[in-house]
Design an enzyme around this catalytic site. Structure first.
Site, PDB file in Angstrom:
ATOM      1  CG  ASP A 186     -43.621  44.018  -2.897  1.00 55.66           C
ATOM      2  OD1 ASP A 186     -44.651  44.089  -2.426  1.00 55.66           O
ATOM      3  OD2 ASP A 186     -42.406  44.200  -2.546  1.00 55.66           O
ATOM      4  CE  LYS A 187     -48.189  38.425 -10.654  1.00 52.68           C
ATOM      5  NZ  LYS A 187     -49.117  39.209 -11.929  1.00 52.68           N
TER       6      LYS A 187
END
Length: 378
Positions: A186-187
């Site tokens: 995930d970012k």
């Protein structure tokens, strides 16, 4: 009917252990419309017709797989991701009637984004001619997507390798947005990722991810005092039908995709717990969704409600303490700490470990101090 029309080709979705094999994936991206985790690689199974004439394996596969060149197919065979009747074979193997051919390949994506080399700093943990391991920071998306045209890890890798950009494993046709990427996180999750620097490495790593032989261990701070000290969550994961930005678990059945997370307690802070999670599969938001499903939402996770006080009192001092922690850690408290894989060319098992980022370390120290003070009052 022609022999070609009689071929039986199957794209195999992943099933729980004991069922038919199929597509798997590792890693996720925290954007609503980003390609989903299982779109990083795919498995096909083709059953040769009983009237099939003898034909080279690579030509047989090229004729039956759309948009795959001879070099891509031959690379897959050399990387060991093509099996005939579950046996390794050479590119010049002659397909016989009734042969069952399976192949794992990096998956083609529909979206296409022009990769612009950008001077974005990379924390490179390891690099050779085939692979690069990076420690991804908070806030860096892995690859371009809807709403994120650039400023990603892929753009940073392109800059780092721009003198040898032609060697990046850019997928054929409209596949340029995936150069070197075989998984993602995930970012707003930090930690280790491996990037392929050749087609051979990409194909070989895709097979390892598919067969769950990659070692991936995460550390997370979750709400609540986790009991027992270890366990496993087995629950299908899919999009929440009421909010496409969220994912959720589903009862056993056809909804969602099979997912398995193993966890164990590392340290307790009474209202929160530091845990280690080992992924067996790699669905979008898997750890975040699985831990929430058993009542232990990740601390600070804004998407799943972890940025609110979920355990403890509402007395002003405690509230101020938690809110200050959330300001220090304005994201899900999740870090990809350990990554291990078999080197595509040498066969050596490489294992890397990255220290927790400063924001997580600071919050852990604050919880330790808080817990000690609480014990002194007892």
């Amino acid at each position: 009917m022609s022999t070609e029309m009689n071929q039986k080709q199957r794209f195999l979705p992943e099933k729980p252990p004991g069922e038919a094999p199929g597509t798997s994936s590792q890693g996720t991206e925290d954007t609503e419309d980003a390609p989903q985790a299982d779109e990083f690689y795919e498995r096909h199974e083709i059953v040769a017709d009983q009237k099939q004439s003898l034909i080279r394996l690579d030509k047989f596969l090229i004729d039956r797989l759309a948009n795959r060149s001879r070099s891509k197919v031959q690379t897959a065979i050399k990387a060991g991701t093509v099996k005939v009747d579950e046996m390794d074979v050479k590119p010049n193997y002659k397909v016989k009637p009734g042969n069952v051919i399976s192949i794992i390949l990096p998956r083609s994506l529909e979206e296409s984004y022009q990769i612009q080399a950008q001077n974005i700093p990379l924390d490179i943990v390891y690099e050779d001619d085939d692979v690069m391991v990076v420690n991804k920071p908070f806030g860096l998306a892995v690859h371009p997507g809807v709403g994120i045209p650039n400023g990603t890890l892929v753009n940073a890798v392109a800059w780092h390798l721009q003198e040898n950009l032609k060697n990046l494993p850019v997928k054929e046709g409209n596949e340029g947005n995936r150069a070197g990427i075989v998984h993602r996180i995930d970012k707003d999750t930090t930690g280790l990722m491996v990037v392929a620097k050749s087609d051979f490495a990409m194909t070989h790593l895709a097979s390892q991810f598919f067969h769950h032989t990659i070692e991936r261990r995460y550390q997370a701070i979750v709400w609540g005092d986790v009991e027992p000290a270890s366990g496993t969550v087995k629950a299908n994961i899919g999009r929440n039908p009421n909010d496409r930005r969220l994912f959720m678990t589903f009862p056993e059945g056809d909804d969602g995709k099979w997912a398995v997370t193993h966890w164990k307690v590392l340290e307790r802070f009474y209202y929160c717990t530091l845990i280690e999670c080992q992924l067996e599969t790699g669905r979008t938001h898997q750890i975040r969704v699985h831990m929430k499903s058993i009542g232990h939402t990740l601390f600070g996770d804004p998407r799943y409600g972890g940025n609110q006080i979920l355990k403890g009192t509402l007395y002003s001092k405690y509230k101020q303490f938690v809110e200050s922690n959330l300001k220090l850690l304005p994201r899900q408290a999740l870090h990809a700490k350990v990554l291990g894989f078999k080197h595509p060319r040498t066969g050596e098992f490489l294992r890397f470990e990255a220290d927790l980022p400063n924001d997580m370390q600071m919050v852990i120290e604050r919880w330790r101090t808080y817990l000690q003070g609480r014990k002194e009052l007892m």
